[in-house]
Write an enzyme that holds these catalytic residues in place. Structure first.
Site, PDB file in Angstrom:
ATOM      1  N   HIS A 146      32.396  39.349  17.725  1.00  0.00           N
ATOM      2  CA  HIS A 146      31.450  40.053  17.716  1.00  0.00           C
ATOM      3  C   HIS A 146      31.403  40.444  19.537  1.00  0.00           C
ATOM      4  CE1 HIS A 146      28.348  36.446  19.075  1.00  0.00           C
ATOM      5  NE2 HIS A 146      28.805  37.046  20.344  1.00  0.00           N
ATOM      6  N   GLU A 154      26.921  41.261  15.473  1.00  0.00           N
ATOM      7  CA  GLU A 154      27.448  40.434  14.560  1.00  0.00           C
ATOM      8  C   GLU A 154      28.343  41.123  13.553  1.00  0.00           C
ATOM      9  OE1 GLU A 154      27.454  37.667  15.658  1.00  0.00           O
ATOM     10  OE2 GLU A 154      25.586  36.590  15.802  1.00  0.00           O
ATOM     11  N   ASP A 156      22.386  42.621  26.155  1.00  0.00           N
ATOM     12  CA  ASP A 156      21.461  42.086  25.394  1.00  0.00           C
ATOM     13  C   ASP A 156      20.703  41.039  25.887  1.00  0.00           C
ATOM     14  OD1 ASP A 156      23.667  40.296  25.733  1.00  0.00           O
ATOM     15  OD2 ASP A 156      24.574  40.218  23.908  1.00  0.00           O
ATOM     16  N   ASP A 181      33.302  34.756  16.660  1.00  0.00           N
ATOM     17  CA  ASP A 181      33.172  35.413  15.319  1.00  0.00           C
ATOM     18  C   ASP A 181      33.798  37.083  15.603  1.00  0.00           C
ATOM     19  OD1 ASP A 181      31.039  36.634  16.260  1.00  0.00           O
ATOM     20  OD2 ASP A 181      29.826  36.000  14.852  1.00  0.00           O
TER      21      ASP A 181
HETATM   22  C1  GLP Z   1      26.957  35.549  23.321  1.00  0.00           C
HETATM   23  C2  GLP Z   1      26.881  37.178  24.092  1.00  0.00           C
HETATM   24  C3  GLP Z   1      28.283  37.898  24.153  1.00  0.00           C
HETATM   25  C4  GLP Z   1      29.101  37.074  24.657  1.00  0.00           C
HETATM   26  C5  GLP Z   1      29.481  35.903  23.598  1.00  0.00           C
HETATM   27  C6  GLP Z   1      30.432  34.933  24.154  1.00  0.00           C
HETATM   28  O1  GLP Z   1      27.104  35.661  22.157  1.00  0.00           O
HETATM   29  N1  GLP Z   1      25.843  38.006  23.392  1.00  0.00           N
HETATM   30  O2  GLP Z   1      27.871  39.033  24.879  1.00  0.00           O
HETATM   31  O3  GLP Z   1      30.547  37.698  24.882  1.00  0.00           O
HETATM   32  O4  GLP Z   1      28.237  35.176  23.641  1.00  0.00           O
HETATM   33  O5  GLP Z   1      29.915  33.993  25.063  1.00  0.00           O
HETATM   34  P1  GLP Z   1      30.948  32.948  26.131  1.00  0.00           P
HETATM   35  O6  GLP Z   1      31.476  34.013  27.061  1.00  0.00           O
HETATM   36  O7  GLP Z   1      30.182  31.922  26.691  1.00  0.00           O
HETATM   37  O8  GLP Z   1      31.860  32.453  25.050  1.00  0.00           O
END
Ligand code: GLP
Length: 258
Positions: A138, A143, A67, A136
């Protein structure tokens, strides 16, 4: 789903790196699906170390990122292009032309999303997809409510995701509202999936994803439908799993399995 629980973030990251290295040893021209966020940072550090000290070779590898924020240029310090360059690509030897990250600045998102899906297919599909998980539930930026059959497209970020990711920006109002993301359906087509999670604040999402019902409200729960999904956790992220004893029993008994 195979659930592996490690005592620390460092051990979790090393276990994940061994999974990636094993895929590359079996298939040096593997296609890797990569994630951003703080969770895979230890994995990327370990891969960089394995490249430097042990000659782990990425010269034939192709990568597809999950993404990107809409509106951020590739040189913006919070863009996922910049993140990947800084935290992984400049430390290993994936050829630049083999690196694919969704564009946050195209003038035709619909066409770009179609092209991205097509490029994944043309490269033979993703062999191993690395994933983190949002608080959440995802995966990528799918989402709650995202179709479990969704493909690469634009998503509007949830309030919780904006608040979670605000720590990387000067405030929540600086976080882009839209992202371009692989869909749940795109992710499920990877041959193997490796989900990483660490820390207490992920424990509820992890339990819902692994042990709850399959639901578009927790898009990570769709991984239950995948036949080769693995989940590497630290002790805190595993804190709300009801079947934790069983997962540890399975791992302990694994070496003698017929
Ligand atoms: C973002 C990314 C996800 C990732 C999530 C968790 O939303 N799009 O791919 O898994 O954050 O992030 P973190 O690893 O910083 O908790």
């Amino acid at each position: 789903m195979e659930v592996i629980v490690k005592e620390s973030f460092e051990e979790m990251s090393k276990a994940a790196a061994r999974v990636v290295a094993k895929v590359l040893n079996l298939k040096p021209n593997a296609v890797l699906g990569l994630a951003t966020g703080s969770t895979p940072l230890g994995l990327y550090q370990e891969l960089a170390r394995m490249h430097r000290d042990e000659g782990l070779d990425f010269s034939q590898v192709t990568t597809f990122n999950l993404d990107e924020y809409v509106g951020l240029t590739r040189t913006h310090p919070q863009s996922y292009h910049y993140f990947m360059q800084e935290n992984l690509f400049r430390h290993i030897n994936v050829p630049q032309q083999n690196i694919y990250i969704p564009s946050g600045t195209t003038d035709n998102y619909a066409a770009f999303c179609q092209w991205y899906e097509q490029r994944i297919r043309e490269c033979g599909g993703i062999d191993l997809q690395v994933l983190g998980i949002g608080s959440d539930g995802h995966i990528a930026f799918n989402e709650p409510g995202s179709s479990l059959g969704s493909r690469t497209r634009i998503k509007t970020l949830a309030r919780q995701t904006i608040d979670d990711n605000a720590r990387f920006f000067s405030g929540p109002e600086e976080v882009p509202v839209y992202a371009i993301t692989m869909g749940v359906g795109t992710i499920l087509e990877a041959r193997k999936i490796l989900l990483l999670a660490n820390g207490k604040k992920k424990a509820a999402a992890v339990a819902a994803a692994i042990e709850g019902p399959v639901t578009s409200m927790i898009t990570a729960s769709a991984l239950q439908l995948h036949r080769d999904a693995m989940c590497t956790l630290d002790r805190e992220a595993a804190g709300e799993l009801r079947m934790l004893d069983y997962y540890e029993w399975v791992q302990a008994k694994m070496p003698n399995a017929p």
